[in-house]
Write a protein that holds these residues in place. Structure first.
Motif, PDB file in Angstrom:
ATOM      1  N   LEU A  84      28.218 -10.342  40.463  1.00 54.98           N
ATOM      2  CA  LEU A  84      28.027 -10.217  41.968  1.00 54.98           C
ATOM      3  C   LEU A  84      27.953  -8.696  42.487  1.00 54.98           C
ATOM      4  O   LEU A  84      26.794  -8.679  43.196  1.00 54.98           O
ATOM      5  N   ASN A  85      28.814  -7.190  41.583  1.00 57.83           N
ATOM      6  CA  ASN A  85      28.276  -6.087  42.275  1.00 57.83           C
ATOM      7  C   ASN A  85      26.977  -5.858  41.693  1.00 57.83           C
ATOM      8  O   ASN A  85      25.841  -5.478  42.340  1.00 57.83           O
ATOM      9  N   LEU A  86      26.321  -6.688  40.502  1.00 61.54           N
ATOM     10  CA  LEU A  86      24.972  -6.791  40.068  1.00 61.54           C
ATOM     11  C   LEU A  86      24.067  -7.253  40.341  1.00 61.54           C
ATOM     12  O   LEU A  86      22.975  -6.234  40.375  1.00 61.54           O
ATOM     13  N   LEU A  87      24.602  -8.047  41.161  1.00 60.72           N
ATOM     14  CA  LEU A  87      22.917  -8.579  41.739  1.00 60.72           C
ATOM     15  C   LEU A  87      22.827  -7.952  42.929  1.00 60.72           C
ATOM     16  O   LEU A  87      21.550  -7.806  43.551  1.00 60.72           O
ATOM     17  N   GLY A  88      23.973  -7.398  43.930  1.00 60.05           N
ATOM     18  CA  GLY A  88      24.068  -6.077  45.295  1.00 60.05           C
ATOM     19  C   GLY A  88      23.289  -4.421  44.892  1.00 60.05           C
ATOM     20  O   GLY A  88      22.740  -4.884  45.403  1.00 60.05           O
ATOM     21  N   ALA A  89      23.176  -4.893  43.614  1.00 64.03           N
ATOM     22  CA  ALA A  89      22.694  -3.460  43.078  1.00 64.03           C
ATOM     23  C   ALA A  89      21.377  -3.752  42.786  1.00 64.03           C
ATOM     24  O   ALA A  89      20.854  -3.011  43.038  1.00 64.03           O
TER      25      ALA A  89
END
Length: 218
Positions: free
Chosen positions: A191-196
Motif C-alpha cells: 500500500l505504501n508503494l501504491l501511495g508513492a
C-alpha cells in the motif's frame, strides 16, 4: 476557471451517463464471469481474486478513455486552455480528477460485491478497497496520458499499448497487497508503494499530459 472546467465536466457526464456507467458495467461483468465459469472452487477463486479484480479495474478505466480529449479538441476548448491565464497542467488535472472521481467511486462501491463472489473475507475486502482507492487514480492519470498522446488517432489499440506497460507496477502492488492480506501478512508495504506511485503520478502526470496536448495541437 478551474471551477468552470469542473462544472462543465460534471454537466457533460450528466448528459452522457453511458460513458460513466459503461466502465462500471464492464467491471462487474468481467469480474463476475470468472466465478461463474470456474465453479464453486473456493480455494481457486481466492487465489485468482486479486489479479482478476485488478485486471477488470484496469480494463474498465481504459474503456472509452480514448475519447477523453476528443470533444475538447473538436470544439476548440483545448486552444482556449492554451490561451487561458490558468496553467494548462492545472486545467488538465481538474479534468482528469473529475473523470477519475466519476469513474472510480462507482467501482469502489461495487468492489465488495466482487470480493464476496470470490469468497474473500471482510478484512481482505477492506485491503482490496484501500488498494483500489490508491491505485485507480494512478491508472486514470496513465490512461489520460495515453489519450493525450494518441489524440487524433483512431482506435484504442495504440492507447492500450502505451498504457498497459506503464500500469504493470500498479497492478503488481495492488494485487500483492490483497494477496498479503489473504495470507495474514501485513499489506502496508504494498500500500505504501501504491501511495508513492500515486504521489509521483499526481506530480508528473498533469505536466506530461499538458505537454502531450501541446504537441497534438501543433
Amino acid at each position: 476557471m478551474l471551477r468552470a472546467v469542473c462544472a462543465r465536466e460534471l454537466k457533460l457526464a450528466a448528459r452522457r451517463p453511458a460513458d460513466v456507467l459503461g466502465g462500471l458495467f464492464f467491471f462487474v461483468l468481467v469480474g463476475s464471469l470468472f466465478p461463474l465459469a470456474l465453479g464453486p472452487d473456493t480455494a481457486l477463486l481466492k487465489q485468482i481474486a486479486p489479479g482478476m479484480v485488478w485486471v477488470a479495474a484496469l480494463l474498465a478505466v481504459l474503456l472509452g478513455q480514448h475519447r477523453l480529449f476528443e470533444s475538447d479538441m473538436a470544439d476548440g476548448s483545448l486552444e482556449q486552455w492554451l490561451l487561458a491565464p490558468t496553467a494548462l497542467p492545472l486545467l488538465v488535472g481538474i479534468k482528469v480528477a473529475t473523470h477519475c472521481l466519476l469513474g472510480v467511486m462507482p467501482l469502489l462501491l461495487v468492489a465488495p460485491l466482487l470480493g464476496w463472489q470470490y469468497g474473500l473475507d471482510g478484512d481482505v475486502i477492506a485491503i482490496l478497497l484501500a488498494s483500489l482507492a490508491l491505485g485507480m487514480p494512478s491508472l486514470c492519470l496513465l490512461a489520460a496520458l495515453g489519450a493525450a498522446l494518441t489524440l487524433g488517432v483512431r482506435g484504442q489499440m495504440l492507447l492500450a499499448l502505451l498504457v498497459l506497460p506503464l500500469s504493470i507496477p500498479v497492478l503488481i502492488f495492488g494485487s500483492h497487497a490483497v494477496a498479503q492480506a489473504q495470507q495474514g501478512l501485513s499489506a502496508a508495504p504494498a500500500l505504501n508503494l501504491l501511495g508513492a506511485w500515486l504521489c509521483l503520478a499526481i506530480l508528473a502526470g498533469p505536466w506530461a499530459i499538458a505537454g502531450a496536448l501541446r504537441l497534438a495541437l501543433e
